[in-house]
Design a protein around this motif. Sequence first.
Motif, short mmCIF file in Angstrom:
data_model
loop_
_atom_site.label_atom_id
_atom_site.label_comp_id
_atom_site.label_asym_id
_atom_site.label_seq_id
_atom_site.Cartn_x
_atom_site.Cartn_y
_atom_site.Cartn_z
N ALA A 1 0.84 -1.21 0.00
CA ALA A 1 0.00 0.00 0.00
C ALA A 1 0.87 1.25 0.00
O ALA A 1 0.55 2.24 -0.67
CB ALA A 1 -0.94 -0.01 1.21
N GLY A 2 1.97 1.21 0.72
CA GLY A 2 2.89 2.34 0.72
C GLY A 2 3.54 2.57 -0.63
O GLY A 2 3.71 3.70 -1.08
N LYS A 3 3.90 1.48 -1.29
CA LYS A 3 4.49 1.58 -2.64
C LYS A 3 3.48 2.20 -3.61
O LYS A 3 3.83 3.04 -4.45
CB LYS A 3 4.92 0.21 -3.14
CG LYS A 3 6.13 -0.37 -2.44
CD LYS A 3 6.42 -1.77 -2.94
CE LYS A 3 7.69 -2.32 -2.37
NZ LYS A 3 8.91 -1.74 -2.95
N ILE A 4 2.23 1.80 -3.49
CA ILE A 4 1.17 2.35 -4.34
C ILE A 4 0.96 3.82 -4.05
O ILE A 4 0.84 4.64 -4.96
CB ILE A 4 -0.13 1.54 -4.17
CG1 ILE A 4 0.05 0.13 -4.74
CG2 ILE A 4 -1.32 2.25 -4.81
CD1 ILE A 4 -1.05 -0.85 -4.36
N ALA A 5 0.94 4.18 -2.77
CA ALA A 5 0.76 5.59 -2.39
C ALA A 5 1.87 6.45 -2.96
O ALA A 5 1.62 7.56 -3.44
CB ALA A 5 0.70 5.72 -0.86
N ASP B 1 0.69 0.74 -15.67
CA ASP B 1 1.81 1.58 -15.24
C ASP B 1 2.02 1.50 -13.73
O ASP B 1 3.16 1.55 -13.25
CB ASP B 1 1.60 3.04 -15.67
CG ASP B 1 1.73 3.23 -17.18
OD1 ASP B 1 2.31 2.34 -17.84
OD2 ASP B 1 1.24 4.25 -17.69
N LEU B 2 0.93 1.37 -12.98
CA LEU B 2 1.04 1.22 -11.52
C LEU B 2 1.80 -0.05 -11.19
O LEU B 2 2.69 -0.04 -10.34
CB LEU B 2 -0.35 1.21 -10.87
CG LEU B 2 -0.36 1.08 -9.36
CD1 LEU B 2 0.34 2.25 -8.68
CD2 LEU B 2 -1.80 0.95 -8.86
N ALA B 3 1.47 -1.13 -11.88
CA ALA B 3 2.17 -2.40 -11.64
C ALA B 3 3.65 -2.26 -11.99
O ALA B 3 4.53 -2.72 -11.25
CB ALA B 3 1.52 -3.51 -12.45
N ALA B 4 3.94 -1.60 -13.11
CA ALA B 4 5.34 -1.42 -13.51
C ALA B 4 6.08 -0.51 -12.54
O ALA B 4 7.23 -0.79 -12.17
CB ALA B 4 5.40 -0.84 -14.93
N GLU B 5 5.46 0.56 -12.11
CA GLU B 5 6.09 1.53 -11.21
C GLU B 5 6.38 0.92 -9.84
O GLU B 5 7.41 1.20 -9.23
CB GLU B 5 5.20 2.76 -11.06
CG GLU B 5 5.73 3.83 -10.15
CD GLU B 5 6.92 4.59 -10.72
OE1 GLU B 5 7.70 5.13 -9.91
OE2 GLU B 5 7.07 4.65 -11.95
N THR B 6 5.47 0.08 -9.34
CA THR B 6 5.62 -0.48 -8.00
C THR B 6 6.32 -1.83 -7.98
O THR B 6 6.80 -2.26 -6.94
CB THR B 6 4.24 -0.65 -7.34
OG1 THR B 6 3.45 -1.55 -8.13
CG2 THR B 6 3.53 0.69 -7.17
N LEU C 1 4.66 -4.52 -8.42
CA LEU C 1 3.68 -5.41 -7.79
C LEU C 1 2.84 -6.11 -8.85
O LEU C 1 2.53 -5.55 -9.89
CB LEU C 1 2.76 -4.61 -6.86
CG LEU C 1 3.44 -3.90 -5.69
CD1 LEU C 1 2.43 -3.05 -4.93
CD2 LEU C 1 4.10 -4.91 -4.75
N ALA C 2 2.45 -7.33 -8.51
CA ALA C 2 1.53 -8.10 -9.35
C ALA C 2 0.10 -7.63 -9.06
O ALA C 2 -0.16 -7.06 -7.99
CB ALA C 2 1.67 -9.59 -9.05
N PRO C 3 -0.82 -7.87 -9.99
CA PRO C 3 -2.21 -7.45 -9.76
C PRO C 3 -2.81 -7.96 -8.45
O PRO C 3 -3.52 -7.21 -7.77
CB PRO C 3 -2.96 -8.02 -10.98
CG PRO C 3 -1.92 -8.06 -12.05
CD PRO C 3 -0.63 -8.43 -11.34
N ASN C 4 -2.51 -9.19 -8.06
CA ASN C 4 -3.06 -9.71 -6.80
C ASN C 4 -2.46 -8.98 -5.59
O ASN C 4 -3.12 -8.82 -4.57
CB ASN C 4 -2.87 -11.22 -6.68
CG ASN C 4 -1.42 -11.64 -6.62
OD1 ASN C 4 -0.55 -11.06 -7.27
ND2 ASN C 4 -1.14 -12.68 -5.86
N GLN C 5 -1.22 -8.51 -5.69
CA GLN C 5 -0.61 -7.75 -4.61
C GLN C 5 -1.23 -6.35 -4.52
O GLN C 5 -1.46 -5.84 -3.42
CB GLN C 5 0.90 -7.63 -4.82
CG GLN C 5 1.62 -8.96 -4.68
CD GLN C 5 3.08 -8.86 -5.10
OE1 GLN C 5 3.40 -8.26 -6.12
NE2 GLN C 5 3.95 -9.47 -4.31
N ILE C 6 -1.52 -5.76 -5.68
CA ILE C 6 -2.19 -4.45 -5.69
C ILE C 6 -3.58 -4.57 -5.07
O ILE C 6 -3.98 -3.73 -4.27
CB ILE C 6 -2.24 -3.89 -7.13
CG1 ILE C 6 -0.83 -3.55 -7.61
CG2 ILE C 6 -3.16 -2.68 -7.21
CD1 ILE C 6 -0.72 -3.20 -9.08
#
Length: 140
Positions: free
Chosen positions: A83-87, A101-106, A108-113
Motif C-alpha cells: 500500500a505504501g508503494k502504491i501511495a 503503469d502502476l504495476a510497472a512503477e511499484t 507489484l503483481a495485480p493480486n498484490q495491488i
Amino acid sequence: MTDSSKPDDDAEDEALPELCDLCGAVVSGSTEWYALVPDSSSIHAVDARFDGKRLVVGCVKEHLAELIKQYKRRPFVDAELWAGKIARALQKYEGRISEEDLAAETGLAPNQIEAAATWQNIEVLRWREQFGKDGPDPSP
C-alpha cells in the motif's frame, strides 16, 4: 533592522541534533548507535530499495537493543508495504496512472495491488471506528 520572523541563514545551515528513538535524548557522535530494522510501514520517498527498512538510533547500546527488540515484535505486513508503494506511485503521478503503469512503477503483481487496496480499506474503516470520521480529537 532585521525581520525576526525569518530564520537566520546560519541557523538554516545547522543540522538538527539526532535524538534517541527510545528516550528522546540528544545523541552525539560518540554515543550514537544505529540499526536498520524491518518495518512494513516504512516507505522511502523515492528509492524502493529502502522500502520496508527503518533506520533507528539509540543513545546507548542498550536503547538500540530495546528498539531492535520492539521492531522484531511488530508484525511485518506485506500488504501494508505494498500500500505504501502504491501511495508513493500515486503521489508521483498525481493520481493519474493506469493499472499497467502502476504495476510497472511499484513492481507489484495485480493480486498484490488488490491485497494492498483491501488492507488500506480495512485500515480506513478501523481508523474511523476508533476515532470517528474526522480523526482523533487534537485537544488535550
